[in-house]
Design an enzyme around this catalytic site. Sequence first.
Site, PDB file in Angstrom:
ATOM      1  NE  ARG A 160     -22.092 -51.600  10.997  1.00 47.57           N
ATOM      2  CZ  ARG A 160     -23.280 -51.188  10.592  1.00 47.57           C
ATOM      3  NH1 ARG A 160     -23.385 -50.167   9.758  1.00 47.57           N
ATOM      4  NH2 ARG A 160     -24.376 -51.806  11.008  1.00 47.57           N
TER       5      ARG A 160
ATOM      6  CB  THR B 272      -6.458 -41.001  -0.579  1.00 49.91           C
ATOM      7  OG1 THR B 272      -6.093 -40.614   0.736  1.00 49.91           O
ATOM      8  CG2 THR B 272      -6.836 -42.468  -0.626  1.00 49.91           C
TER       9      THR B 272
ATOM     10  CB  THR C 186     -10.923 -35.122   3.984  1.00 54.42           C
ATOM     11  OG1 THR C 186     -10.413 -33.867   4.503  1.00 54.42           O
ATOM     12  CG2 THR C 186     -11.742 -34.825   2.754  1.00 54.42           C
TER      13      THR C 186
ATOM     14  CG  ASP D 174      -9.500 -30.162   5.518  1.00 55.44           C
ATOM     15  OD1 ASP D 174      -9.749 -29.969   6.721  1.00 55.44           O
ATOM     16  OD2 ASP D 174      -8.342 -30.233   5.073  1.00 55.44           O
TER      17      ASP D 174
ATOM     18  CG  MET E 116      -7.470 -28.823  11.724  1.00 52.30           C
ATOM     19  SD  MET E 116      -7.312 -30.595  11.677  1.00 52.30           S
ATOM     20  CE  MET E 116      -5.744 -30.783  12.526  1.00 52.30           C
TER      21      MET E 116
ATOM     22  CB  ALA F 100     -17.764 -16.098  14.198  1.00 53.30           C
ATOM     23  CD  GLU F 101     -18.785 -10.956  17.186  1.00 54.22           C
ATOM     24  OE1 GLU F 101     -18.162 -11.952  17.577  1.00 54.22           O
ATOM     25  OE2 GLU F 101     -19.953 -10.711  17.531  1.00 54.22           O
TER      26      GLU F 101
ATOM     27  CD  GLN G  27     -10.814 -28.113  14.294  1.00 56.75           C
ATOM     28  OE1 GLN G  27     -11.387 -27.416  13.469  1.00 56.75           O
ATOM     29  NE2 GLN G  27      -9.543 -27.943  14.586  1.00 56.75           N
TER      30      GLN G  27
HETATM   31  O1  F6P Z   1      -6.824 -33.759   6.367  1.00 58.24           O
HETATM   32  C1  F6P Z   1      -7.305 -32.593   6.799  1.00 58.24           C
HETATM   33  C2  F6P Z   1      -6.462 -31.884   7.815  1.00 58.24           C
HETATM   34  O2  F6P Z   1      -7.187 -31.961   8.967  1.00 58.24           O
HETATM   35  C3  F6P Z   1      -6.096 -30.450   7.461  1.00 58.24           C
HETATM   36  O3  F6P Z   1      -7.104 -29.522   7.674  1.00 58.24           O
HETATM   37  C4  F6P Z   1      -4.884 -30.238   8.308  1.00 58.24           C
HETATM   38  O4  F6P Z   1      -4.085 -29.215   7.827  1.00 58.24           O
HETATM   39  C5  F6P Z   1      -4.209 -31.553   8.206  1.00 58.24           C
HETATM   40  O5  F6P Z   1      -5.223 -32.503   8.042  1.00 58.24           O
HETATM   41  C6  F6P Z   1      -3.302 -31.892   9.332  1.00 58.24           C
HETATM   42  O6  F6P Z   1      -2.910 -33.201   9.167  1.00 58.24           O
HETATM   43  P1  F6P Z   1      -1.769 -33.984   9.946  1.00 58.24           P
HETATM   44  O7  F6P Z   1      -1.645 -33.408  11.293  1.00 58.24           O
HETATM   45  O8  F6P Z   1      -2.248 -35.377   9.947  1.00 58.24           O
HETATM   46  O9  F6P Z   1      -0.551 -33.814   9.138  1.00 58.24           O
END
Ligand code: F6P
Length: 324
Positions: A21, A105, A126, A128, A170, A187-188, A256
């Site tokens: 956007r 990308t 992303t 991550d 993830m 978390a522990e 996620q």
């Molecule tokens: O792009 C990030 C991510 O979420 C990673 O953490 C994960 O391993 C991957 O994508 C999984 O991607 P897909 O299921 O699209 O192959």
Amino acid sequence: MKRIGVFTSGGDAPGMNACIRAVVRGACYHGIEVFGIRRGYSGMIAGDVYKMESHSVSNIVQRGGTILKSARSKEFMTPEGRRKAYDNLQSLGIEGLIAIGGNGTFTGAMIFGNEYGIPTVGAPGTIDNDLYGTDYTIGFDTAVNTALDAIDRIRDTASSHDRIFFIEVMGRDSGYIAIQSGIAGGAELVMVPEVLTPISQVVDTLKQGWSRSKSSSIIIVAEGDEEGSAQEVADKIKVQVDENADIRVTTLGHTQRGGTPSAYDRILASRLGLGALEGLIAGQKNVMAGIINNELVYTPFEDTIRLPKPINEDLLRMVKILSV
Ligand code: F6P
């Protein structure tokens, strides 16, 4: 520059729509025509492209996923694929590109830019948060909050049943989601790909907890951890601790990746989308727009791809201290 293309590629992330956007509305504001390219590089090769107007991005700022769809294109990795993509862009008169995505990308964009000279500016999208050149990537904050919501719910049932839960989040190569959601969820222990946490340390943490009368524990495992998946870690632990220990495993997976983007992600995506566009207009090429210390910066694709973005190991130390 009169005409540009915009696309999303790789794993989707909440906030990508807010970024699209910002690119489209920014282009309208600056009097530039903008074409949406569907399914990333696959759509560029197939010529799956449409002209976008201001109204094309109405009512999407709050939506997860990407209206332009996303893909990982094997064909774009071949010179023939990139040739087709270039021919399509040429025939449409597209002079520059905005690429919203992650490492894969930008690798594609860099090779394409070097081969054909089409300037591209990236916006980091992303969950991550593993890209050098920006403090945060689009989608990370939402993903952390999604994971946290699940961790909080699991904590309720873990506590009711005196159980140990291994929760997998993830992060194929990155522990950012694990660390942030682990700290916020109390978390522990947090296990991440960047730092080896031997099984013996997990066992010690659990035993120490029991010796202090802890009845339930939450261990967060990033999917790329060296000891394996949460299930594999749980299996290894099971044989080393009290065999009556009640252990469960939950993998949060693609929950996620979806969902309504947080306010933080929408604002970040808007800034990065407009920043990428205005960078392209100003002559930037083969760079990623990022925000570091609240300032817009441009980092060469080469660096975002090559340089690691280290986690803050002190945060792992904090998890240990706060879980005594
Ligand atoms: O792009 C990030 C991510 O979420 C990673 O953490 C994960 O391993 C991957 O994508 C999984 O991607 P897909 O299921 O699209 O192959």
